[in-house]
Design an enzyme around this catalytic site. Sequence first.
Site, PDB file in Angstrom:
ATOM      1  N   GLU A  36       0.869  -1.180   0.000  1.00 20.20           N
ATOM      2  CA  GLU A  36       0.000   0.000   0.000  1.00 20.20           C
ATOM      3  C   GLU A  36       0.911   1.237   0.000  1.00 20.20           C
ATOM      4  OE1 GLU A  36      -3.433  -0.305   2.834  1.00 20.20           O
ATOM      5  OE2 GLU A  36      -2.373  -2.127   3.435  1.00 20.20           O
ATOM      6  N   ARG A 262       5.141 -12.962   9.839  1.00 25.79           N
ATOM      7  CA  ARG A 262       5.821 -11.711   9.551  1.00 25.79           C
ATOM      8  C   ARG A 262       7.132 -11.640  10.331  1.00 25.79           C
ATOM      9  NH1 ARG A 262       2.552  -6.716  11.763  1.00 25.79           N
ATOM     10  NH2 ARG A 262       4.517  -5.714  11.241  1.00 25.79           N
ATOM     11  N   LYS A 272       3.778   1.184   9.992  1.00 25.26           N
ATOM     12  CA  LYS A 272       3.981   2.388   9.182  1.00 25.26           C
ATOM     13  C   LYS A 272       3.366   3.624   9.851  1.00 25.26           C
ATOM     14  CE  LYS A 272       2.736   0.536   5.126  1.00 25.26           C
ATOM     15  NZ  LYS A 272       2.466   0.437   3.681  1.00 25.26           N
TER      16      LYS A 272
END
Length: 558
Positions: A36, A262, A272
């Site tokens: 994104e 992850r 983020k």
Amino acid sequence: MSAESRKANNFIQNLIEESIASGQHQGKVVTRFPPEPNGYLHIGHAKSICLNFGIAETFDGDCTLRFDDTNPEKESQEYIDAITRDVSWLGCEWAGEVRYASDYFDAIHDFAVELIEKGLAYVCALTADEMAEYRGTLTEPGRNSPYRDRPVEENLRLFREMREGKHDGGSLVLRAKIDMASPNINLRDPILYRIRFASHHQTGDKWCIYPMYDFTHPISDAMEGVTHSLCTLEFEDHRPLYDWVIDNISAPCKPRQIEFARLNLNYTITSKRKLKRLVDEGFVESWDDPRMPTISGMRRRGYTPRSLRNFCDMIGVNKAGGIVDMGMLEHAIREDLNARAPRAMCVMRPLKVTLTNYPEGQSETLTLPVHPQDPDMGTREAPWTRTLYIDREDFAEEPPRKWKRLAPDQAVRLRGGYVMTCREIVRDDSGEIVELRCEYDPATLGVNPDGYKPNGVIHWVSAEESIEADVYLYDRLFNHEAPDSDKDVDFVTHINNENLVVKENVRVEKSLAEPRSDIPYQFEREGYFFLDGQRSRDGRPAFNRTVTLRDSWAKANK
């Protein structure tokens, strides 16, 4: 992408091999990396990049780069450019042009209409608070929206009016009609479209309704012919919705979603939103600040693509998760640079040395190897003059036991040069040592002295022919192993106040007058340092410390 990044098998590779052997999968393997564009990529993304591109290359397939750009208010071209640059820098070549989910907005809209026509989607007017109340909890089923049973024609009309901008933002949404009693909350009639009067960086003002990520993602995968959609474990509970979307539209193919753990790195955050806060509130200078765990920041600090790919190999791919030690990442860059980094000398805390028996006005040029273990890297020149600089920490007026550096009436060898002995200490009015007067032994260039033994080897530079530079010494940004683990404590309270020390007016050897910008140097006995083009000035380079020489992780694992 080079072979070392995919040399180890993992469970995903094994699953694909099994599906090919059984005939379940036929044709080309196609993966994708779908960031994104709402921030810079970080070290966690490096793992996903290496996995997706590595799987594609292992099976002679394709990997696409696609921006999942469904939230224009938080996205920007700056992020798109930075992400594209980072993926390319890591050595990855994507198939075809860079793609965007917005490339498929027309198709996604048509699939939404298809769901409405099938009675599988409806326009809902509940407020956000009402929707949360109707959704239920993890232990209680949800309740049907009072708008759930609108007629198909009414839903089509309202969705068309949403598309035409006839309703206010937030007043209506399009929801999937699945199961409000499902134990998986993601299947309790999730939102597919919402109204947003926001200009989009790719489509401009064409749209005032935007699809949700969970609706866009499977459709984009299908439109690109993705066969294996590799996601981190937080999307595991979203997989039933992913499959529901694909199963209920006329999708051109049916991708398979597979989840993996992850990367969780200690002393680091990878949210983020939180990284953006560090930038916005001035805790760091920018997204590419060398203290940041972003790929751009790590590149500026001196990390190499090979070191990050090797690190991703070292941590592997699994579903177990766990915390990776920061020392493991630092070990990966040391392993790479130890073999490839050119050597140079840098005096961090200059202390003047005068060779009293070396002729004034005379100089000579010494030849040193660029890399002591790799003759193919060539040699470099180091001017030897009457006045030199050594590091202040390499001299002790009252040396401790086993001292292996310079002291009064003791000798040391200067790296690649002669042996010298300290004869006199010069102080200023405050009593601080400002100069050492030493004698050098002209018979010791490249040979051991006769009748005495030097007390170690230290580095040096010529006073007249060295270059002033600035050095940025970085430490870990946080002093807590898990800085955002406690929801009751603001993670910024764990910022290490000594995460950066700036050394001005250091002296580097003459060979660094035009330093390389493609790989860090090893400043002998100090660490690995990388030229910072953003901070360097004409004739005065600035270097960022990539990592120290000491490798505590490798030592502990022995």
